[in-house]
Design an enzyme around this catalytic site. Structure first.
Site, PDB file in Angstrom:
ATOM      1  N   PRO A  23    -138.768 -76.005  22.005  1.00 47.19           N
ATOM      2  CG  PRO A  23    -139.837 -78.000  22.502  1.00 47.19           C
ATOM      3  CD  PRO A  23    -139.152 -77.280  21.377  1.00 47.19           C
ATOM      4  CD  GLN A  99    -139.808 -81.248  24.311  1.00 50.35           C
ATOM      5  OE1 GLN A  99    -139.108 -80.838  25.244  1.00 50.35           O
ATOM      6  NE2 GLN A  99    -139.333 -81.434  23.090  1.00 50.35           N
ATOM      7  CE1 TYR A 182    -132.799 -84.755  29.499  1.00 51.46           C
ATOM      8  CE2 TYR A 182    -133.615 -83.813  27.457  1.00 51.46           C
ATOM      9  CZ  TYR A 182    -132.816 -83.719  28.581  1.00 51.46           C
ATOM     10  OH  TYR A 182    -132.031 -82.620  28.796  1.00 51.46           O
TER      11      TYR A 182
END
Length: 368
Positions: A23, A99, A182
């Site tokens: 990704p 994702q 994240y």
């Protein structure tokens, strides 16, 4: 046959080879919608021969975007333009994956190439960020609001709802993003998680949110389709998330119905990372061989011989490429030649290859 060009089966899905497009955020969407850039970018990598094409981090909530231009999957209207791209990828003989992500405290920032950097203020199109604790990523980022118990429930449901949309959009693989600093990684790491409730403190508590998200997604994601999780194996700093914890988490992920752990590292705090060719494969090897779950290796894998070595030495089951596939969308086709193996080419390109290459089925691209 080389290992790189041998098939890989995860549940009912068989990848034609063990090359995946990692990704890579393109920061080119408006209100989360995929557009022609995404079609050409992702479709080009499928034409180039990758077995698995994973779409960039796609926000499960609007406040979960890294930048205002991130791809999204938080509403049903996002499905149709995504389906257009997954359909094209399937026509090339590749598998489309997505994702699912929430940026947490690293949300609401400017795109990398903008003159401005750091947080995007609300009056400039930004928003208040959320995280496990009210600790900013650094001084240039917004101080996040600590998620409440109800806020956490909203996040878990958003991941599950996004997985339902992903299936409707034609994806055959879903990857949950729990890496690179994240939101889910923020909960895993003691550096960013200072909570004193059931989501903070002990390893069991810090991994709770990731496991709740996996359980919620696995409940709605078809049983016959594979589920991946991307992790950062280490924060590369004392007192942070570490490789031993990654192995322990991977064992839990395997029991929870995850089919492959995509092993990266870093991203949650500035750290001295020993970057070099294959610098993260050691962690993929530990996950694969100590947690008894297939792993994916990523990070400065640029050469076909290098990728083959990672697989043959049983460090990983899948090789994910990022920047190298930005430089060369046809890397898989060239890798087959380098390994003296055979892969398939689109019929439109057969004149550029040897007669030993396989031709993909002809596709009717006329509008129905």
């Amino acid at each position: 046959m080389s290992k790189l060009f041998s098939p890989l089966t995860l549940r009912s899905v068989t990848l034609a080879n063990r090359i995946a497009v990692a990704p890579m955020c393109q920061y080119s969407a408006q209100d989360g919608f995929a557009n022609d850039w995404h079609l050409v970018h992702l479709g080009g990598r499928a034409v180039g021969g990758a077995g698995l094409v994973i779409f960039e981090a796609s926000a499960v909530l609007p406040q979960g975007r890294i930048s205002p231009q991130d791809l999204g999957i938080w509403k049903d209207e996002h499905i149709a333009p995504l389906r257009r791209i997954t359909h094209f990828i399937e026509q090339q003989g590749a598998v489309a994956g997505i994702q699912l992500a929430h940026a947490g405290r690293k949300a609401s920032v400017w795109r990398p190439w903008e003159e401005k950097q750091g947080r995007v203020e609300p009056e400039q199109g930004g928003w208040q960020t959320e995280g496990p604790s009210a600790i900013p990523f650094d001084a240039s980022y917004t101080i996040p609001t600590a998620l409440t118990a109800d806020g956490i429930k909203i996040v878990v449901k958003a991941f599950a709802d996004a997985a339902v949309r992903a299936h409707k959009a034609g994806f055959k693989v879903v990857e949950i993003h729990a890496a690179h600093g994240y939101l889910l990684h923020q909960f895993l790491s003691p550096i960013s998680n200072h909570r004193t409730d059931q989501y903070g403190g002990s390893f069991e508590n810090r991994t709770r949110l990731v496991l709740e998200v996996v359980a919620a997604v696995r409940q709605v994601w078809p049983e016959e389709l594979p589920l991946l999780v991307r992790v950062s194996a280490t924060d590369w700093i004392e007192g942070g998330w570490n490789a031993d914890e990654t192995v322990a988490l991977s064992r839990l992920l395997s029991k929870a119905g995850v089919d492959l752990v995509d092993v990266s590292s870093g991203g949650n705090i500035a750290a001295d990372i020993p970057v070099g060719p294959g610098y993260q494969t050691q962690f993929a090897a530990r996950v694969r061989n100590e947690a008894d779950i297939p792993s994916g290796a990523v990070g400065m894998i640029t050469d076909a011989i290098q990728a083959e070595h990672v697989l043959r030495t049983e460090q990983a089951d899948l090789v994910l490429l990022a920047r190298e596939l930005l430089r060369d969308p046809y890397w898989p086709l060239h890798a087959a030649e380098a390994l003296k193996d055979v892969t398939s080419w689109p019929p439109q390109y057969m004149r550029a290859t040897s007669r030993t290459s396989r031709q993909r089925p002809t596709v009717d691209y006329s509008e129905k």
